[in-house]
Design a protein around this motif. Structure first.
Motif, short mmCIF file in Angstrom:
data_model
loop_
_atom_site.label_atom_id
_atom_site.label_comp_id
_atom_site.label_asym_id
_atom_site.label_seq_id
_atom_site.Cartn_x
_atom_site.Cartn_y
_atom_site.Cartn_z
N SER A 111 0.82 -1.22 0.00
CA SER A 111 0.00 0.00 0.00
C SER A 111 0.84 1.26 0.00
O SER A 111 0.32 2.36 -0.19
N LEU A 112 2.17 1.10 0.21
CA LEU A 112 3.05 2.28 0.25
C LEU A 112 3.93 2.40 -0.99
O LEU A 112 4.76 3.32 -1.06
N VAL A 113 3.79 1.50 -1.95
CA VAL A 113 4.59 1.59 -3.17
C VAL A 113 4.27 2.89 -3.91
O VAL A 113 3.11 3.22 -4.13
N ASP A 114 5.34 3.63 -4.27
CA ASP A 114 5.22 4.92 -4.96
C ASP A 114 4.45 5.95 -4.13
O ASP A 114 3.81 6.86 -4.69
N ASP A 115 4.54 5.85 -2.82
CA ASP A 115 3.92 6.85 -1.94
C ASP A 115 4.55 8.22 -2.25
O ASP A 115 5.77 8.35 -2.31
N PRO A 116 3.74 9.27 -2.46
CA PRO A 116 4.29 10.57 -2.85
C PRO A 116 5.32 11.12 -1.86
O PRO A 116 6.34 11.70 -2.27
N GLU A 117 5.07 10.98 -0.59
CA GLU A 117 6.01 11.50 0.41
C GLU A 117 7.33 10.75 0.36
O GLU A 117 8.41 11.36 0.45
N LEU A 118 7.28 9.44 0.19
CA LEU A 118 8.51 8.65 0.11
C LEU A 118 9.27 8.95 -1.18
O LEU A 118 10.51 8.98 -1.20
N ARG A 119 8.55 9.19 -2.27
CA ARG A 119 9.23 9.53 -3.54
C ARG A 119 9.97 10.86 -3.42
O ARG A 119 11.07 11.02 -3.95
N THR A 120 9.36 11.80 -2.70
CA THR A 120 10.04 13.09 -2.49
C THR A 120 11.34 12.89 -1.73
O THR A 120 12.36 13.54 -2.02
N ILE A 121 11.33 11.97 -0.77
CA ILE A 121 12.54 11.70 0.03
C ILE A 121 13.63 11.10 -0.85
O ILE A 121 14.81 11.49 -0.76
N THR A 122 13.29 10.14 -1.71
CA THR A 122 14.32 9.53 -2.57
C THR A 122 14.88 10.54 -3.58
O THR A 122 16.08 10.54 -3.87
N GLU A 123 14.01 11.38 -4.10
CA GLU A 123 14.49 12.41 -5.04
C GLU A 123 15.49 13.35 -4.37
O GLU A 123 16.55 13.68 -4.94
N PHE A 124 15.17 13.73 -3.14
CA PHE A 124 16.07 14.64 -2.44
C PHE A 124 17.37 13.93 -2.04
O PHE A 124 18.46 14.50 -2.10
N ALA A 125 17.27 12.66 -1.66
CA ALA A 125 18.48 11.91 -1.29
C ALA A 125 19.42 11.78 -2.47
O ALA A 125 20.66 11.88 -2.32
N ALA A 126 18.88 11.56 -3.68
CA ALA A 126 19.73 11.46 -4.88
C ALA A 126 20.44 12.77 -5.14
O ALA A 126 21.65 12.80 -5.45
#
Length: 503
Positions: free
Chosen positions: A36-51
């Protein structure tokens, strides 16, 4: 699985030893319902910023399951998962801080890894452990590069991964809390449904607009219908409009609902149901939900109808007995005219008892079950063409059947005496009867005006004794009488409890 703590796992601490065992770890992992959390918008924002923070082409939030690692959010990688046996994160999640692999080709753990020897040709890897509040290792927030980085990460980048890792865990913890709340609610609903299904009554609920949307199993057993819908043809045609109008009124006013109507059973039988509902109010005082029951009262209803029929028949026979007795008295007095006065008085009393009997009957007919209504009926025979001669006014009160007879006898005696000797004995006299509510007592004041001059003495005859016994013995009160220049004045105080119907 129940959440053990609301706190974050301490930064810089390794996973709890008890949760490094795979079975316990996987139980915690399953409690997050990861799909249910796959491609969660908040988590995607975190990975983008980490990169961007680490200047890396790939950033992943990787959760390590039994046979795979699932990427909840990814930046720079198309794959959603990889086999667990090639996972860097399965190693990193057991650390107490960021695990760095400057050059995977030079690391014995990963040199032969298919992800190193083939696409995506991992060389540099940095993974921040993701540890649950219990201390279970779940996976990592990691960044990957296809070029070695002997220098690793800067201090700011390492600190940034730690902070972003905490953000990931806060999101996972929030989701887990939501799931746990949903599960608790589901368990509570299941328990309530089981409780409702165990009831012998039909239980139901409705929305704010009064539309019924839930029934317990008893509804389906009784009606035989397959869906939770309150259809018009299930209610007896003679009862539907009345019950429906009362329900709409209750929904409009947000007040409790109660009505009796006949409901059709699965075998076509109509049975009486007592339908009740209570509103649940929101913060603004408006009904936003209704909960109700339908109780089978058919046997009691039919018994009541039988008793009512018997009561009517008995009442009719008693009235006939009054008429027969009055007729016998009239026949007897023709042979002994010297007793005419006594006979007329006795006949009047019997007729007063007949009028009082209308209030004793369970049905009550068209009579009003109040003190003002009863007195109005009793004094109606004394009215003339100009209107009533006994004017009754003041506070009204409900009157019980048990009090009807003594009240009728008292005021019949007063009216009879007035017709013989007082204000009602001529064409101009009147009586004013005022009723005053004094809480536990009712005060009634009988004042005669316009009659012949009153006598100076008050005889203590049978009528006076009858009034005294009725007032003091059956009506729990007291009475006084006196003569004024205008006429007789009688003040009675009656116990409200003695005349009121039982609650």
């Amino acid at each position: 699985m129940t959440i053990q703590s609301n706190l974050m796992w301490p930064v810089g601490s390794p996973p709890a030893p008890s949760f490094t065992h795979e079975q316990q770890r996987l139980q915690v992992l399953e409690s997050y319902v990861l799909d249910s959390l796959v491609d969660d918008p908040e988590l995607r924002t975190i990975t983008e910023f980490a990169a961007r923070l680490c200047d890396a082409p790939v950033a992943l939030i990787s959760l390590v399951e039994e046979e795979r690692q699932l990427f909840l959010a990814r930046e720079g990688l198309d794959a959603r998962e990889t086999p667990r046996d090639v996972s860097f994160c399965a190693h990193a999640m057991l650390h107490d801080s960021v695990m760095l692999v400057p050059d995977a080709t030079q690391d014995d753990r990963f040199a032969d890894n298919p992800l190193v020897t083939g696409a995506p040709h991992i060389r540099f890897y940095a993974g921040q452990p993701l540890i649950s509040q219990e201390g279970a290792p779940l996976g990592t927030l990691c960044v990957i590069d296809s070029h070695p980085r002997p220098q690793g990460l800067t201090s700011l980048q390492r600190q940034g991964l730690v902070v972003l890792g905490q953000s990931v865990m806060r999101r996972l913890r929030s989701r887990r809390g939501q799931i746990e709340s949903i599960r608790r609610l589901q368990r509570s609903e299941e328990q309530l449904r089981a409780l409702a299904d165990s009831m012998p009554d039909i239980a139901w609920s409705a929305d704010a607009n009064g539309k019924l949307d839930y029934f317990n199993s008893r509804w389906f057993e009784y009606t035989g219908v397959k869906d939770a819908e309150y259809k018009r043809d299930l209610v007896h045609p003679e009862d539907y409009e009345r019950a429906s109008a009362a329900w709409k009124q209750a929904v409009r006013d947000g007040t409790p609902y109660e009505a009796e109507s006949r409901l059709r059973s699965a075998n076509g039988e109509w049975r009486w149901m007592l339908v009740r509902a209570e509103p649940v109010m929101d913060d603004e005082g408006r009904a936003h939900r209704w909960f109700g029951t339908m109780t089978d009262v058919d046997e009691a209803h039919r018994l009541s109808e039988t008793r009512e029929l018997l009561a009517r028949e008995l009442s009719h026979r008693i009235k006939n007995i009054f008429a027969v007795v009055a007729g016998l008295i009239s026949l007897a007095v023709r042979k002994k005219p010297e007793h005419r006065e006594f006979a007329e008085e006795l006949t009047g009393t019997i007729r007063a008892l007949g009028r009082a009997h209308d209030y004793v009957r369970p049905s009550g007919g068209q009579r009003q079950g109040t003190l003002l209504g009863m007195l109005g009926d009793l004094f109606q025979p004394y009215a003339d063409s100009s209107g009533p001669r006994v004017h009754v006014q003041g506070d009204d009160a409900p009157i019980a059947a048990r009090a009807a007879t003594p009240v009728a006898l008292v005021f019949h005696e007063l009216a009879t005496n007035s017709a013989k000797y007082g204000a009602l004995s001529n064409d101009t006299g009147v009586v004013e009867l005022a009723i005053e509510d004094r809480g536990e007592m009712l005060k009634l004041r009988w004042v005669e005006q316009g009659g012949p001059p009153p006598g100076s003495e008050m005889n203590e005859g049978f009528g006076s004794r009858l009034v005294d016994m009725s007032v003091k013995g059956q009506l729990g009160g007291s009475w006084e009488r006196r003569f004024t220049e205008e006429g007789l004045v009688v003040e009675l105080k009656l116990s409200r409890q003695a005349i009121s119907p039982d609650p």
